[in-house]
Design a protein around this motif. Structure first.
Motif, PDB file in Angstrom:
ATOM      1  N   PHE A 103       0.838  -1.202   0.000  1.00  0.00           N
ATOM      2  CA  PHE A 103       0.000   0.000   0.000  1.00  0.00           C
ATOM      3  C   PHE A 103       0.868   1.245   0.000  1.00  0.00           C
ATOM      4  N   TYR A 104       0.503   2.211  -0.839  1.00  0.00           N
ATOM      5  CA  TYR A 104       1.250   3.461  -0.979  1.00  0.00           C
ATOM      6  C   TYR A 104       0.320   4.659  -0.955  1.00  0.00           C
ATOM      7  N   LEU A 105       0.905   5.786  -0.592  1.00  0.00           N
ATOM      8  CA  LEU A 105       0.287   7.084  -0.825  1.00  0.00           C
ATOM      9  C   LEU A 105       1.078   7.690  -1.972  1.00  0.00           C
ATOM     10  N   GLY A 106       0.424   7.931  -3.081  1.00  0.00           N
ATOM     11  CA  GLY A 106       1.085   8.435  -4.274  1.00  0.00           C
ATOM     12  C   GLY A 106       1.542   7.293  -5.152  1.00  0.00           C
ATOM     13  N   ARG A 107       1.930   7.659  -6.379  1.00  0.00           N
ATOM     14  CA  ARG A 107       2.433   6.681  -7.355  1.00  0.00           C
ATOM     15  C   ARG A 107       3.773   7.184  -7.864  1.00  0.00           C
ATOM     16  N   GLY A 108       4.621   6.279  -8.253  1.00  0.00           N
ATOM     17  CA  GLY A 108       5.913   6.668  -8.799  1.00  0.00           C
ATOM     18  C   GLY A 108       7.040   6.524  -7.807  1.00  0.00           C
ATOM     19  N   HIS A 109       8.206   7.064  -8.180  1.00  0.00           N
ATOM     20  CA  HIS A 109       9.417   6.921  -7.365  1.00  0.00           C
ATOM     21  C   HIS A 109       9.298   7.559  -5.981  1.00  0.00           C
ATOM     22  N   ASP A 110       8.479   8.594  -5.852  1.00  0.00           N
ATOM     23  CA  ASP A 110       8.371   9.301  -4.578  1.00  0.00           C
ATOM     24  C   ASP A 110       7.175   8.866  -3.735  1.00  0.00           C
ATOM     25  N   ALA A 111       6.523   7.776  -4.102  1.00  0.00           N
ATOM     26  CA  ALA A 111       5.379   7.292  -3.331  1.00  0.00           C
ATOM     27  C   ALA A 111       5.822   6.940  -1.914  1.00  0.00           C
ATOM     28  N   GLU A 112       4.920   7.094  -0.975  1.00  0.00           N
ATOM     29  CA  GLU A 112       5.183   6.756   0.425  1.00  0.00           C
ATOM     30  C   GLU A 112       4.610   5.371   0.710  1.00  0.00           C
ATOM     31  N   TRP A 113       5.476   4.431   1.048  1.00  0.00           N
ATOM     32  CA  TRP A 113       5.027   3.096   1.394  1.00  0.00           C
ATOM     33  C   TRP A 113       4.374   3.139   2.770  1.00  0.00           C
ATOM     34  N   LEU A 114       3.122   2.646   2.871  1.00  0.00           N
ATOM     35  CA  LEU A 114       2.393   2.646   4.140  1.00  0.00           C
ATOM     36  C   LEU A 114       2.469   1.305   4.855  1.00  0.00           C
ATOM     37  N   GLY A 115       2.682   0.239   4.100  1.00  0.00           N
ATOM     38  CA  GLY A 115       2.756  -1.084   4.688  1.00  0.00           C
ATOM     39  C   GLY A 115       2.296  -2.125   3.693  1.00  0.00           C
ATOM     40  N   SER A 116       2.259  -3.372   4.162  1.00  0.00           N
ATOM     41  CA  SER A 116       1.941  -4.498   3.284  1.00  0.00           C
ATOM     42  C   SER A 116       1.131  -5.553   4.030  1.00  0.00           C
ATOM     43  N   LEU A 117       0.447  -6.376   3.242  1.00  0.00           N
ATOM     44  CA  LEU A 117      -0.283  -7.530   3.756  1.00  0.00           C
ATOM     45  C   LEU A 117       0.208  -8.788   3.055  1.00  0.00           C
ATOM     46  N   GLN A 118       0.020  -9.920   3.745  1.00  0.00           N
ATOM     47  CA  GLN A 118       0.376 -11.211   3.160  1.00  0.00           C
ATOM     48  C   GLN A 118      -0.761 -12.192   3.404  1.00  0.00           C
ATOM     49  N   TRP A 119      -0.992 -13.089   2.456  1.00  0.00           N
ATOM     50  CA  TRP A 119      -1.955 -14.194   2.481  1.00  0.00           C
ATOM     51  C   TRP A 119      -3.336 -13.751   1.989  1.00  0.00           C
ATOM     52  N   GLU A 120      -3.685 -14.210   0.813  1.00  0.00           N
ATOM     53  CA  GLU A 120      -5.030 -14.033   0.247  1.00  0.00           C
ATOM     54  C   GLU A 120      -5.520 -12.584   0.298  1.00  0.00           C
ATOM     55  N   CYS A 121      -4.622 -11.651   0.013  1.00  0.00           N
ATOM     56  CA  CYS A 121      -4.951 -10.229   0.128  1.00  0.00           C
ATOM     57  C   CYS A 121      -5.122  -9.564  -1.242  1.00  0.00           C
ATOM     58  N   GLU A 122      -5.628 -10.316  -2.218  1.00  0.00           N
ATOM     59  CA  GLU A 122      -5.932  -9.700  -3.491  1.00  0.00           C
ATOM     60  C   GLU A 122      -7.147  -8.783  -3.320  1.00  0.00           C
ATOM     61  N   PRO A 123      -7.324  -7.807  -4.215  1.00  0.00           N
ATOM     62  CA  PRO A 123      -8.400  -6.825  -4.049  1.00  0.00           C
ATOM     63  C   PRO A 123      -9.775  -7.442  -3.802  1.00  0.00           C
ATOM     64  N   GLU A 124     -10.083  -8.533  -4.475  1.00  0.00           N
ATOM     65  CA  GLU A 124     -11.385  -9.179  -4.285  1.00  0.00           C
ATOM     66  C   GLU A 124     -11.616  -9.541  -2.816  1.00  0.00           C
ATOM     67  N   ASN A 125     -10.590 -10.044  -2.142  1.00  0.00           N
ATOM     68  CA  ASN A 125     -10.716 -10.394  -0.723  1.00  0.00           C
ATOM     69  C   ASN A 125     -10.678  -9.158   0.172  1.00  0.00           C
ATOM     70  N   LEU A 126      -9.900  -8.142  -0.198  1.00  0.00           N
ATOM     71  CA  LEU A 126      -9.865  -6.914   0.595  1.00  0.00           C
ATOM     72  C   LEU A 126     -11.240  -6.257   0.640  1.00  0.00           C
TER      73      LEU A 126
END
Length: 171
Positions: free
Chosen positions: A7-30
């Motif tokens: 997960f990011y705020l913004g797109r591109g080289h300067d985006a801010e990474w907010l964190g990540s999820l693991q296991w069955e976290c495709e958009p459909e499940n989110l």
């Protein structure tokens, strides 16, 4: 196979990474988890940030998988999200939520009234080239995570340094 979503705020080289999820976290499940649905349908930055933070808590407490909020550091054994399954970004300039995949060649906007995974393939056009160099064009630009102590691309761990931040501060 374990899905990994960053997960990011913004797109591109300067985006801010907010964190990540693991296991069955495709958009459909989110979309099935209330804070996940709110994150994917957010129309402003404060709502997106709060929903993503809540999603990390719910993901762990409901035992849906593992959450890696920003404070825990970059979790993956690769230095960019180009290898992750999904990348979700809120772009305040648009404003809206956008999706791409590891090696994705474009960002797909999500309709907040009817959010759905992209119908068309947005992945790498040449899988063999992507396997050799996941961050190489035509992949969308994303930040390269670096080890704050060495400045080298990180393989995992407490990495919050964005190479595009000329002030030397972590992102």
């Amino acid at each position: 196979m374990s899905t990994k979503t960053d997960f990011y705020l913004g797109r591109g080289h300067d985006a801010e990474w907010l964190g990540s999820l693991q296991w069955e976290c495709e958009p459909e499940n989110l979309l099935r988890v209330p804070p996940g649905r709110l994150a994917l349908t957010a129309t402003d930055e404060p709502t997106y940030r709060a929903a993503v933070a809540d999603l990390f808590i719910v993901w762990e407490t409901e035992e849906l998988g593992t959450a890696y909020p920003r404070r825990t550091g970059w979790p993956w054994p690769w230095a960019t999200s180009h290898v992750s399954s999904w990348i979700v970004a809120f772009d305040p300039a648009a404003p809206g939520v956008f999706l791409t995949v590891g090696g994705g060649v474009r960002w797909e906007p999500l309709d907040p009234r009817n959010p759905r995974e992209p119908a068309e393939d947005i992945g790498p056009p040449d899988i063999h080239a992507w396997l050799r160099a996941p961050a190489a064009p035509p992949s969308v630009p994303l930040p390269l995570m670096r080890d704050p102590a060495t400045g080298l691309p990180t393989a995992a761990g407490q990495c919050l340094t964005n190479p595009h931040n000329t002030q030397g501060e972590g992102r």
